[in-house]
Every structure is written in C-alpha cells, then in structure tokens.
Design a protein around this motif. Structure first.
Motif, PDB file in Angstrom:
ATOM      1  N   ARG A 159       0.829  -1.203   0.000  1.00 39.41           N
ATOM      2  CA  ARG A 159       0.000   0.000   0.000  1.00 39.41           C
ATOM      3  C   ARG A 159       0.861   1.248   0.000  1.00 39.41           C
ATOM      4  O   ARG A 159       0.463   2.286  -0.547  1.00 39.41           O
ATOM      5  CB  ARG A 159      -0.924  -0.022   1.229  1.00 39.41           C
ATOM      6  N   PHE A 160       2.054   1.193   0.585  1.00 39.91           N
ATOM      7  CA  PHE A 160       2.920   2.372   0.600  1.00 39.91           C
ATOM      8  C   PHE A 160       3.511   2.665  -0.782  1.00 39.91           C
ATOM      9  O   PHE A 160       3.983   3.765  -1.051  1.00 39.91           O
ATOM     10  CB  PHE A 160       4.036   2.215   1.639  1.00 39.91           C
ATOM     11  N   VAL A 161       3.450   1.697  -1.689  1.00 40.54           N
ATOM     12  CA  VAL A 161       3.898   1.883  -3.074  1.00 40.54           C
ATOM     13  C   VAL A 161       2.740   2.332  -3.957  1.00 40.54           C
ATOM     14  O   VAL A 161       2.859   3.279  -4.734  1.00 40.54           O
ATOM     15  CB  VAL A 161       4.518   0.584  -3.625  1.00 40.54           C
ATOM     16  N   SER A 162       1.609   1.648  -3.848  1.00 43.53           N
ATOM     17  CA  SER A 162       0.448   1.987  -4.676  1.00 43.53           C
ATOM     18  C   SER A 162      -0.829   1.436  -4.063  1.00 43.53           C
ATOM     19  O   SER A 162      -0.826   0.394  -3.409  1.00 43.53           O
ATOM     20  CB  SER A 162       0.611   1.414  -6.086  1.00 43.53           C
ATOM     21  N   LYS A 163      -1.918   2.119  -4.322  1.00 40.22           N
ATOM     22  CA  LYS A 163      -3.236   1.585  -4.014  1.00 40.22           C
ATOM     23  C   LYS A 163      -3.518   0.379  -4.912  1.00 40.22           C
ATOM     24  O   LYS A 163      -2.891   0.198  -5.957  1.00 40.22           O
ATOM     25  CB  LYS A 163      -4.316   2.644  -4.269  1.00 40.22           C
ATOM     26  N   ILE A 164      -4.482  -0.448  -4.537  1.00 35.45           N
ATOM     27  CA  ILE A 164      -4.937  -1.528  -5.397  1.00 35.45           C
ATOM     28  C   ILE A 164      -5.848  -0.931  -6.482  1.00 35.45           C
ATOM     29  O   ILE A 164      -6.289   0.221  -6.382  1.00 35.45           O
ATOM     30  CB  ILE A 164      -5.673  -2.621  -4.603  1.00 35.45           C
ATOM     31  N   LEU A 165      -6.146  -1.723  -7.508  1.00 38.65           N
ATOM     32  CA  LEU A 165      -6.956  -1.228  -8.630  1.00 38.65           C
ATOM     33  C   LEU A 165      -8.316  -0.724  -8.147  1.00 38.65           C
ATOM     34  O   LEU A 165      -8.782   0.331  -8.591  1.00 38.65           O
ATOM     35  CB  LEU A 165      -7.128  -2.330  -9.674  1.00 38.65           C
ATOM     36  N   GLU A 166      -8.968  -1.454  -7.269  1.00 38.98           N
ATOM     37  CA  GLU A 166     -10.288  -1.059  -6.793  1.00 38.98           C
ATOM     38  C   GLU A 166     -10.265   0.340  -6.181  1.00 38.98           C
ATOM     39  O   GLU A 166     -11.200   1.123  -6.354  1.00 38.98           O
ATOM     40  CB  GLU A 166     -10.776  -2.081  -5.764  1.00 38.98           C
ATOM     41  N   ASP A 167      -9.175   0.667  -5.496  1.00 39.92           N
ATOM     42  CA  ASP A 167      -9.027   1.968  -4.858  1.00 39.92           C
ATOM     43  C   ASP A 167      -8.678   3.044  -5.883  1.00 39.92           C
ATOM     44  O   ASP A 167      -9.248   4.140  -5.882  1.00 39.92           O
ATOM     45  CB  ASP A 167      -7.943   1.872  -3.783  1.00 39.92           C
ATOM     46  N   ILE A 168      -7.740   2.755  -6.774  1.00 33.27           N
ATOM     47  CA  ILE A 168      -7.340   3.730  -7.784  1.00 33.27           C
ATOM     48  C   ILE A 168      -8.528   4.159  -8.636  1.00 33.27           C
ATOM     49  O   ILE A 168      -8.722   5.347  -8.930  1.00 33.27           O
ATOM     50  CB  ILE A 168      -6.230   3.149  -8.687  1.00 33.27           C
ATOM     51  N   GLU A 169      -9.348   3.185  -9.033  1.00 34.90           N
ATOM     52  CA  GLU A 169     -10.479   3.474  -9.911  1.00 34.90           C
ATOM     53  C   GLU A 169     -11.721   3.925  -9.152  1.00 34.90           C
ATOM     54  O   GLU A 169     -12.729   4.265  -9.767  1.00 34.90           O
ATOM     55  CB  GLU A 169     -10.815   2.244 -10.753  1.00 34.90           C
ATOM     56  N   GLY A 170     -11.659   3.954  -7.830  1.00 36.18           N
ATOM     57  CA  GLY A 170     -12.784   4.442  -7.030  1.00 36.18           C
ATOM     58  C   GLY A 170     -14.037   3.588  -7.132  1.00 36.18           C
ATOM     59  O   GLY A 170     -15.160   4.099  -7.113  1.00 36.18           O
ATOM     60  N   LEU A 171     -13.856   2.261  -7.202  1.00 37.95           N
ATOM     61  CA  LEU A 171     -15.009   1.381  -7.380  1.00 37.95           C
ATOM     62  C   LEU A 171     -15.863   1.289  -6.123  1.00 37.95           C
ATOM     63  O   LEU A 171     -17.090   1.244  -6.198  1.00 37.95           O
ATOM     64  CB  LEU A 171     -14.546  -0.014  -7.802  1.00 37.95           C
TER      65      LEU A 171
END
Length: 345
Positions: free
Chosen positions: A130-142
């Motif tokens: 999580r400190f590197v990147s959000k997961i896809l669900e979070d990035i795309e605001g699902l």
C-alpha cells in the motif's frame, strides 16, 4: 436500520461500562508513507506537461487508536492525512474509521460505526505494498474504504465470510456527496449491501497448497435515485512466507436509467521474497471504465525491489508505467520512478 444501530450502540456501551474503566487497554499507533519521485515521461496521465519533474512527498499519514476492554469488546479509530502535490492533495485530515467491535465467536464478529469495507483490507494484505500503490479497486474508485453501517464476519473450516450493510455515502474524506444527500432528498432511504466469501480448500493441510483461496464479492447499491452502484469481484490468491500471488477480476455497473455504463478490469501481481529482508514485486492492471465507450482503457505496469531496513521500516525502489489505449489532451502515457518508504510505529 438507524433504530437497530442506536440500540446496538447503547447495548455495547453498556457492556463496556459494566467492565469498568480500569480494564480498558489503549494502544496508539500509526503509519507514514513518504517517497521521492522522478517523472521520466513528457506528460502525467492527466495530460499535464512535465519537464524533469521531481519531488519529495509525504503521501499518507495514519494515526490509529485501539481500545480493548477484553477479548470480546474493543474499538478502533483511524485518522488519515493526505499530502501529495502532484495529485493536488491539501494536507487535509479526516476520520477514516471509528469502529466498535464485538467478538462473539471466531465465526461471528460484529463491527459497527464507520467501518472498513470487506474487500479493501483483504486485497491490500495480499498486495503488501500500500505504501507503493493503491490496489486497482481503490485507484479506480469502485468502492469506498469505509462506510457507516454494520458488518458481520467470521470463519469456519474451509470458509470465511463478510456481510455488510452501509449507508453508501463512503468514508466522507473527499466530499459530502452520496446517496443520503441527493437532489431529491433521499433522506438515507438507500442502503448498500455487500457480501464477500473466501473458500480455503486446503486449509487443514501442512503442505504448500495451504495458502490457496478462492475469493468473491457481490455489492448491491444505488448511487442515487437513477444510478446503480453494483459490483462483482472474483479472484484466486495464494499466500506463503516466500510467495504471494493474486489474480482478480472487477465488474462495476454504474448504469443510469437511460444510459448503460459498465466498467471491467483485471489485476495480477506477485511478491517474491527469495532471501531474508529482500523481495521483488510486479503487478499489471487493466481497466476499462466503460465498455460501451471506446478508447478509454488504461493499463498500469508496476515493478520494484523492496528491503526491510528494520522492524517497522520498509523501503522500495520501483517504477510505474501507465499506458493509455488512446491518447488525448487529458489522457497520456506516464512513466515515474520512485523511492517509497513506510514507517510503522
């Protein structure tokens, strides 16, 4: 729903009071995510022109508080602050979680308040970055990270489940919009319903297959009177000391009454720890926000090397490349090199 929540709150507070204030065990904690980034591409993914852009950032700060009365009654509070100049975050602080937890049994744990959504924590635990990147669900605001509602979870041999009823308004950190504040005065009559299951077919084995899981989530909701918020996720995961693997499919129905709209995507990643304190990770995301519209699919490629500096402190040297199906003034390819750090206290 509101009457039930009020009654449960009064009941739980009564339990806590009866145990006595001296029995309360309080444990503070937190996380800091900081990084250095260098943008190697000529544009950011939103089309902004860059010229050797580089920056030091503190992207997230979490402050937590666990309060435990006994093995059956506890509470959790989490505050989050965001500060990333490239994403126009303005150092705001907001309440992300405020949960009262009742642990009746391993097969029946109840949480209510501003509670964590079922899928987010599960997948971030597999991704471990999580400190590197959000997961896809979070990035795309699902779906939101948390919501006001009630969640029942538990585990029995070979099976784990989560069932949640929420207002559907989400965490509330980015605005006041939601299905409780629509133009037609919905007054909170809408609710979002979420069910997540995990099948663990080799749970009782001692061999390498023990960490294999089949995962699925079904979410039924309404953004407002005319727009759906339905989700279907499914995936296969494997977790062990030296290897984490996951592949997930996401389906997001955002259709309005007169306009179909459905997003679809995939995320595949692996984390390999060949020697102590060092690990490698790679990830590939692909997401089409609306399969009825052409040219807006994006793909993300993550790769990096991680190192455990000391207990609670991790660092990663990594690269993110975002590839657009079709480029435009507001949609461009992006290449960024990072040094990410995480400090847990």
């Amino acid at each position: 729903m509101k009457s039930i929540s009020v009654g449960m709150t009064v009941f739980a507070l009564g339990i806590i009071y009866s145990q006595g204030v001296n029995a309360l065990e309080v444990k503070p904690g937190g996380l800091i995510f900081a990084h250095y980034e260098f943008v190697a591409s000529q544009h950011l993914q939103n089309g902004t022109t860059t010229q050797n852009y580089s920056a030091f950032e503190v992207s997230r700060i979490y402050l937590n508080m666990d309060a435990k009365v006994d093995d059956k009654v506890s509470a959790f509070i989490n505050l989050e602050a965001n500060l990333t100049s490239r994403d126009n975050k303005n150092n705001r602080v907001y309440l992300k979680n405020a949960e009262l937890r009742l642990n009746f049994h391993k097969a029946a744990k109840l949480s209510f308040g501003l509670i964590a959504s079922p899928w987010r924590g599960y997948e971030e635990g597999l991704w471990k970055h999580r400190f590197v990147s959000k997961i896809l669900e979070d990035i795309e605001g699902l779906l939101p990270a948390s919501d006001r509602g009630v969640r029942l979870s538990g585990q029995i041999p070979f099976f784990a489940y989560d069932a949640m009823i929420g207002n559907g308004e989400g965490t509330g950190g980015d605005g006041t919009g939601g299905n409780e504040t629509t133009a037609h005065g919905a007054g909170g009559r809408f609710k979002d319903y979420t069910a997540k299951v995990a099948i663990i077919p080799f749970q009782t084995l001692s061999g390498p297959l023990k960490g294999l899981k089949l995962n699925a989530l079904c979410h039924k909701g309404e953004k407002n009177e005319t727009t759906l918020r339905d989700r279907l996720y499914a995936g296969l995961s494997y977790e062990s000391k030296v290897l984490n693997l996951a592949g997930n499919y996401y389906n997001a129905d955002n259709s309005a009454q007169a306009a179909p709209s459905r997003g679809e995507g995939f995320s595949f990643y692996t984390v390999v720890a060949p020697i102590e304190k060092f690990w490698l990770f790679v990830r590939f995301d692909k997401y089409d926000p609306d399969i009825h519209v052409g040219g807006d699919t994006r793909m993300r490629f993550f790769s990096g090397l991680g190192y455990q500096v000391t207990k609670g402190v991790r660092v990663a040297l990594d690269h993110l490349y975002t590839l657009q199906e079709r480029r435009s003034l507001t949609r461009q390819d992006e290449s960024i090199f990072f040094i990410h750090t995480e400090a847990k206290f």
